[in-house]
Design a protein around this motif. Structure first.
Motif: not given
Length: 466
Positions: A75-77, A106-108, A128-129
């Motif tokens: 997540w946001e990595e 939502n983390d393209a 994809i979650v």
């Protein structure tokens, strides 16, 4: 009578009570650590704490005993995941490797970076979650577990083991084959974690070095010899595939990771032991002297470091007490007590630094001509002397284990960094207690992950060093 006390007498009373409280609890902590030291020295003398040395040149290309699935929740990595995948794919060339990277819809940015790192390597699965992140780390891991199950059904295979890693980990080339071999005998295996020193952040970012050097060089070795369970660090660990299915069934779910836990990885090792599985802490060196471990750059900023440690304390010490209880024999209970002392240690450290400040003020007043209203008793003088001696011993042990992995310079810095480490742990303990209080009032656990923006990550960074 108390109404007639002077302000100096009140300060002296506070100093006396703080000294008694801090002195007793510091002594209890010192005795706990000294007991681990004695156990470690005994294991060394009997040859049970020796770190074996293996010829690892051929391990990198050793054929695996079955499919190895690596789970990486992300997540946001976006700043690190590409380098991590490039490093992992290069270090582990085995065809039976499958890397499952969980990214949120939502983390393209992370999705794009993961695709860049994977390039055209068919061994990477980007999953994809299908909900907005962040949820919890366990939820992301369960999504990856379901993806593995779908692959097993479609391709008609059964994975041999499942590894957990974080998005910033730098794996050792020999680790995959070593874990593959160890999982044939154990249901859970944990390798050491080795934080990387940071030249520009030697005070905050590098203070993890001495903590993990001592914990994974001594405490975990003792735990492996005495207790039934080894807790998972969440990185550099491998699970027998069938054991994960057993964990899910025992919990009455179709997935093994508990989404209500902030430190679901820590609990897994304990739960495996409760189910009768064998857990192992595997500490091995290659023939060039390098410790086979998971390397990583830890947060180098105060806010991020406090946030990370607060999550550990909240999940392991506070939530773990509620969720896991105190089962097992005396050694198992002792180790769980050590796991859960973080918030109390933070309170004791805060008391100690408050006492240091107050004693400095009273000493200054003494130099200015004000008489100290009390004199320490023989008991307090002995207590202070023992605690001072134990502090010197602790600093020496910290130096010894840090020097063994990082050299003399880092060993000396480890002793100088002790106040910095203490301040971070105090702040993390207070944050953990506050977060735990919110959950008691009904707040849901949140994946409060540590941001990696600005933290250094370099692929293949273990070339030329230990």
């Amino acid at each position: 009578m108390l109404d007639s006390w002077t302000w100096l007498e009140w300060l002296a009373l506070v100093e006396h009570e703080l000294l008694l409280f801090a002195g007793v609890f510091f002594l209890l902590g010192a005795l706990d650590e000294f007991a681990v030291d004695i156990a470690w020295f005994w294991l060394r003398l009997t040859g049970r704490a020796e770190t074996p040395v293996l010829h690892t040149a051929d391990l990198r290309h050793r054929r695996l005993g079955g499919r190895a699935a690596v789970f990486i929740p992300a997540w946001e990595e976006s700043s690190v995941i590409a380098d991590t995948l490039v490093h992992m794919l290069g270090a582990w060339p085995q065809a039976d490797l499958r890397i499952y990277v969980g990214v949120y819809r939502n983390d393209a940015a992370t999705l794009a970076a993961a695709a860049t790192g994977a390039a055209d390597d068919a061994r990477v699965r980007i999953v994809i979650v299908d909900e907005d992140g962040p949820t919890t780390k366990a939820d992301c891991l369960n999504t990856l577990y379901r993806a593995l199950e779908r692959d097993e059904l479609r391709e008609r295979f059964r994975a041999h083991m499942v590894l957990l890693h974080d998005a910033e980990d730098m794996v050792d080339p020999a680790a995959l084959a070593l874990l593959d071999r160890a999982v044939e005998r154990s249901q859970f295996v944990q390798l050491p974690v080795l934080p990387m020193p940071q030249t520009g952040r030697r005070w905050l970012g590098s203070h993890y070095c001495e903590e993990f050097a001592e914990a994974h060089g001594k405490a975990m070795v003792v735990r492996g010899a005495l207790a039934r369970s080894i807790p998972a660090a969440g990185v550099g660990c491998a699970f027998d595939r069938d054991m994960l299915a057993r964990l899910a069934k025992a919990a009455g779910r179709d997935v093994p990771f508990d989404e209500d836990s902030l430190t679901e990885d820590y609990e897994l090792g304990l739960k495996i032991a409760e189910l009768g599985g064998k857990t192992q802490f595997l500490r091995v060196r290659s023939d060039d002297g390098r410790l086979i471990a998971t390397r990583s750059y830890f947060p180098g900023q105060l806010r991020r470091s406090v946030r990370q440690k607060a999550r550990w304390m909240h999940g392991i010490a506070l939530q773990g007490w509620d969720r896991m209880g105190w089962s097992g024999g005396w050694a198992e209970r002792w180790m769980r007590l050590r796991d859960r002392r973080g918030p109390l240690a933070a309170i004791v450290l805060l008391t100690g630094y408050t006492l240091l400040f107050l004693s400095t003020v009273l000493a200054g007043l003494g130099l200015a001509g004000f008489d100290r209203p009390w004199e320490p008793s023989t008991f307090l003088l002995v207590l202070i002397a023992i605690n001072l001696a134990s502090f010197v011993w602790r600093a020496f042990m910290r130096f010894t284990f840090t020097r063994a992995e990082y050299g003399w310079r880092q060993g000396l810095l480890a002793m100088v960094r002790i106040p910095v480490t203490n301040v971070i742990n105090i702040m993390a303990g207070m944050r953990a207690l506050a977060a735990y209080g919110r959950t008691l009032r009904g707040a849901a656990p949140v994946w409060e992950k540590t941001s990696r923006e600005g933290d250094p990550v370099r692929p293949l960074a273990l070339e030329g060093g230990r």
